[in-house]
Design a protein around this motif. Structure first.
Motif, PDB file in Angstrom:
ATOM      1  N   GLN A  21     -11.310  -2.804   1.371  1.00  0.00           N
ATOM      2  CA  GLN A  21     -10.093  -2.430   0.662  1.00  0.00           C
ATOM      3  C   GLN A  21      -8.948  -2.534   1.660  1.00  0.00           C
ATOM      4  N   ARG A  22      -8.001  -3.429   1.366  1.00  0.00           N
ATOM      5  CA  ARG A  22      -6.855  -3.596   2.260  1.00  0.00           C
ATOM      6  C   ARG A  22      -5.992  -2.339   2.254  1.00  0.00           C
ATOM      7  N   ALA A  23      -5.327  -2.083   3.371  1.00  0.00           N
ATOM      8  CA  ALA A  23      -4.394  -0.960   3.469  1.00  0.00           C
ATOM      9  C   ALA A  23      -3.227  -1.216   2.522  1.00  0.00           C
ATOM     10  N   LYS A  24      -2.651  -0.151   2.034  1.00  0.00           N
ATOM     11  CA  LYS A  24      -1.512  -0.257   1.114  1.00  0.00           C
ATOM     12  C   LYS A  24      -0.270  -0.753   1.850  1.00  0.00           C
ATOM     13  N   VAL A  25       0.573  -1.473   1.141  1.00  0.00           N
ATOM     14  CA  VAL A  25       1.833  -1.958   1.688  1.00  0.00           C
ATOM     15  C   VAL A  25       2.782  -0.776   1.849  1.00  0.00           C
ATOM     16  N   GLU A  27       6.198   0.838   1.855  1.00  0.00           N
ATOM     17  CA  GLU A  27       7.509   0.547   1.285  1.00  0.00           C
ATOM     18  C   GLU A  27       8.595   1.449   1.851  1.00  0.00           C
ATOM     19  N   SER A  40       7.746  -6.314   2.420  1.00  0.00           N
ATOM     20  CA  SER A  40       6.539  -5.652   1.938  1.00  0.00           C
ATOM     21  C   SER A  40       5.661  -6.557   1.079  1.00  0.00           C
ATOM     22  N   PRO A  43       0.411  -8.801   2.697  1.00  0.00           N
ATOM     23  CA  PRO A  43      -0.502  -7.669   2.832  1.00  0.00           C
ATOM     24  C   PRO A  43      -0.672  -7.262   4.292  1.00  0.00           C
ATOM     25  N   GLU A  89      -6.869  -1.294  -8.908  1.00  0.00           N
ATOM     26  CA  GLU A  89      -7.145  -1.498  -7.480  1.00  0.00           C
ATOM     27  C   GLU A  89      -7.669  -2.902  -7.224  1.00  0.00           C
TER      28      GLU A  89
END
Length: 105
Positions: A21-25, A27, A40, A43, A89
């Motif tokens: 699971q990639r880290a969240k962007v 903002e 942003s 990814p 997700e």
């Protein structure tokens, strides 16, 4: 093209594949400044390993285990991987060799 399934727990990687699971962007910065949308869009190069396969057979026929384990934070390439969408997700499946580095705490 992306695969859509109902539950991430029903997905088990095979051979030397790794579910990440990639880290969240981000903002907004820690000081409260909002980042422009252009910054942003790409990814982050970081993610968390959710599941790993058992490993792939080497040249001698013995199984070579995957180099990461569940819960590891890893550095990912900016491209590649197979996207898998579960609800809202998005996850990715990478080969073990595609993962650039493991982040130790």
């Amino acid at each position: 093209m992306s695969l859509s399934i109902k539950s991430i727990k029903s997905l088990a990687p095979l051979l030397d594949r790794v579910l990440v699971q990639r880290a969240k962007v981000v903002e907004k910065t820690a000081s409260g400044l909002y980042l422009p949308s252009a910054a942003s869009q790409s990814p982050p190069p970081e993610g968390t390993v959710l599941a790993v396969g058992p490993g792939a057979p080497g040249k001698d026929g013995k199984v070579v285990p995957v180099s990461v384990k569940e819960g590891d934070r890893v550095v990912l390439p900016g491209f590649g991987g197979v996207p898998v969408k579960v609800g809202e997700e998005e996850y990715h499946i990478f080969r073990d060799a595609e993962i650039i580095a493991k982040i130790s705490e």
